[in-house]
Design a protein around this motif. Structure first.
Motif, PDB file in Angstrom:
ATOM      1  N   LEU A 141     -24.817  24.281  10.612  1.00 56.51           N
ATOM      2  CA  LEU A 141     -24.164  24.362  11.924  1.00 56.51           C
ATOM      3  C   LEU A 141     -24.965  23.690  13.032  1.00 56.51           C
ATOM      4  CD1 LEU A 141     -22.830  28.037  12.082  1.00 56.51           C
ATOM      5  CD2 LEU A 141     -21.534  25.948  11.725  1.00 56.51           C
ATOM      6  N   THR A 142     -26.278  23.746  12.956  1.00 54.66           N
ATOM      7  CA  THR A 142     -27.134  23.220  14.018  1.00 54.66           C
ATOM      8  C   THR A 142     -26.855  21.740  14.264  1.00 54.66           C
ATOM      9  OG1 THR A 142     -28.844  24.795  13.404  1.00 54.66           O
ATOM     10  CG2 THR A 142     -29.536  22.924  14.729  1.00 54.66           C
ATOM     11  N   GLY A 143     -26.718  21.371  15.541  1.00 57.28           N
ATOM     12  CA  GLY A 143     -26.534  19.964  15.886  1.00 57.28           C
ATOM     13  C   GLY A 143     -25.419  19.747  16.887  1.00 57.28           C
ATOM     14  N   SER A 146     -22.826  33.708  15.813  1.00 57.96           N
ATOM     15  CA  SER A 146     -23.565  34.101  14.619  1.00 57.96           C
ATOM     16  C   SER A 146     -22.921  33.496  13.388  1.00 57.96           C
ATOM     17  CB  SER A 146     -23.653  35.625  14.498  1.00 57.96           C
ATOM     18  OG  SER A 146     -22.369  36.190  14.389  1.00 57.96           O
ATOM     19  N   GLN A 147     -23.777  33.301  12.404  1.00 55.16           N
ATOM     20  CA  GLN A 147     -23.371  32.715  11.121  1.00 55.16           C
ATOM     21  C   GLN A 147     -23.557  33.778  10.057  1.00 55.16           C
ATOM     22  OE1 GLN A 147     -25.111  28.861   9.920  1.00 55.16           O
ATOM     23  NE2 GLN A 147     -25.902  29.933   8.143  1.00 55.16           N
ATOM     24  N   HIS A 148     -22.613  33.859   9.145  1.00 51.69           N
ATOM     25  CA  HIS A 148     -22.715  34.798   8.033  1.00 51.69           C
ATOM     26  C   HIS A 148     -23.712  34.228   7.034  1.00 51.69           C
ATOM     27  CE1 HIS A 148     -21.275  37.400   4.730  1.00 51.69           C
ATOM     28  NE2 HIS A 148     -21.076  38.221   5.744  1.00 51.69           N
ATOM     29  N   ARG A 149     -24.669  35.033   6.592  1.00 57.62           N
ATOM     30  CA  ARG A 149     -25.749  34.493   5.778  1.00 57.62           C
ATOM     31  C   ARG A 149     -25.850  35.089   4.378  1.00 57.62           C
ATOM     32  NH1 ARG A 149     -30.582  35.502   6.944  1.00 57.62           N
ATOM     33  NH2 ARG A 149     -30.231  37.531   7.802  1.00 57.62           N
ATOM     34  N   GLN A 157     -21.601  26.792   2.455  1.00 58.13           N
ATOM     35  CA  GLN A 157     -20.519  26.504   3.391  1.00 58.13           C
ATOM     36  C   GLN A 157     -20.208  27.787   4.167  1.00 58.13           C
ATOM     37  OE1 GLN A 157     -18.283  22.789   1.570  1.00 58.13           O
ATOM     38  NE2 GLN A 157     -17.639  24.607   0.536  1.00 58.13           N
ATOM     39  N   PRO A 158     -21.079  28.139   5.138  1.00 62.41           N
ATOM     40  CA  PRO A 158     -21.019  29.451   5.777  1.00 62.41           C
ATOM     41  C   PRO A 158     -19.836  29.653   6.726  1.00 62.41           C
ATOM     42  CG  PRO A 158     -22.620  28.087   6.873  1.00 62.41           C
ATOM     43  CD  PRO A 158     -22.155  27.309   5.666  1.00 62.41           C
ATOM     44  N   PHE A 197     -17.687  23.264   6.244  1.00 52.80           N
ATOM     45  CA  PHE A 197     -17.422  22.674   4.933  1.00 52.80           C
ATOM     46  C   PHE A 197     -18.115  21.323   4.785  1.00 52.80           C
ATOM     47  CE2 PHE A 197     -13.578  25.286   5.551  1.00 52.80           C
ATOM     48  CZ  PHE A 197     -13.535  25.962   4.353  1.00 52.80           C
ATOM     49  N   VAL A 198     -18.351  20.942   3.541  1.00 47.75           N
ATOM     50  CA  VAL A 198     -18.747  19.577   3.219  1.00 47.75           C
ATOM     51  C   VAL A 198     -17.543  18.978   2.504  1.00 47.75           C
ATOM     52  CG1 VAL A 198     -20.327  18.100   1.940  1.00 47.75           C
ATOM     53  CG2 VAL A 198     -21.180  20.177   3.021  1.00 47.75           C
TER      54      VAL A 198
END
Length: 149
Positions: A27-29, A73-76, A82-83, A105-106
């Motif tokens: 997500l960072t960026g 927040s991100q689920h970890r 692919q969070p 996603f990628v």
């Protein structure tokens, strides 16, 4: 002429697919969505929390659009590649707030994509106007690669 059997097709897909799914979506960026809005997500801490900024390209307010803060927040669980995530944008130029939820996603080309759904809540003076205070939509974000000059 050699004919491909269903087994060979399945085997070739199994060999190719792990390479695509192994790439981690981060997500960072810097991100841009399908409407031209820009978002920056900062570092994610050990609890999965992050902050950043959002500059919308669209608005119904007559006020000048300004950069607005976001918190999320991100689920970890199990460090998924692919969070899922969620964040809130507190608009600095209007009396409204938007919550986004989605998944990173990628895609089949190896590019990171954020698929999101959002709810925007605008201020209304009375409960009678509540019906027009919430909007819903979707956005797709792609990574914005900034070139340093």
């Amino acid at each position: 002429m050699v004919q491909a059997t269903p087994f060979l097709l399945l085997l070739s897909l199994a060999l190719v697919a792990p390479g695509l799914s192994a790439r981690k979506c981060v997500l960072t960026g810097h991100w841009v969505n399908d409407l031209g809005s820009n978002m920056t997500i900062g570092a994610i801490n050990g609890k999965g929390e992050f902050s950043g900024s959002y500059h919308t390209a669209v608005s119904s307010t007559p006020n000048k659009i300004q950069l607005s803060p976001l918190q999320g927040s991100q689920h970890r669980i199990n460090q998924k590649s692919q969070p899922t995530f969620g964040f809130t944008v507190k608009w600095t130029f209007s009396d409204s707030i938007t919550v986004f939820t989605g998944q990173c996603f990628v895609d089949e080309h190896g590019k990171e994509v954020l698929k999101t759904m959002w709810l925007l809540r605008s201020y209304v003076d009375n409960m009678k106007d509540d019906w027009k205070a919430t909007r819903v939509g979707i956005n797709v974000f792609t990574r914005l690669n900034l070139q340093m000059e």
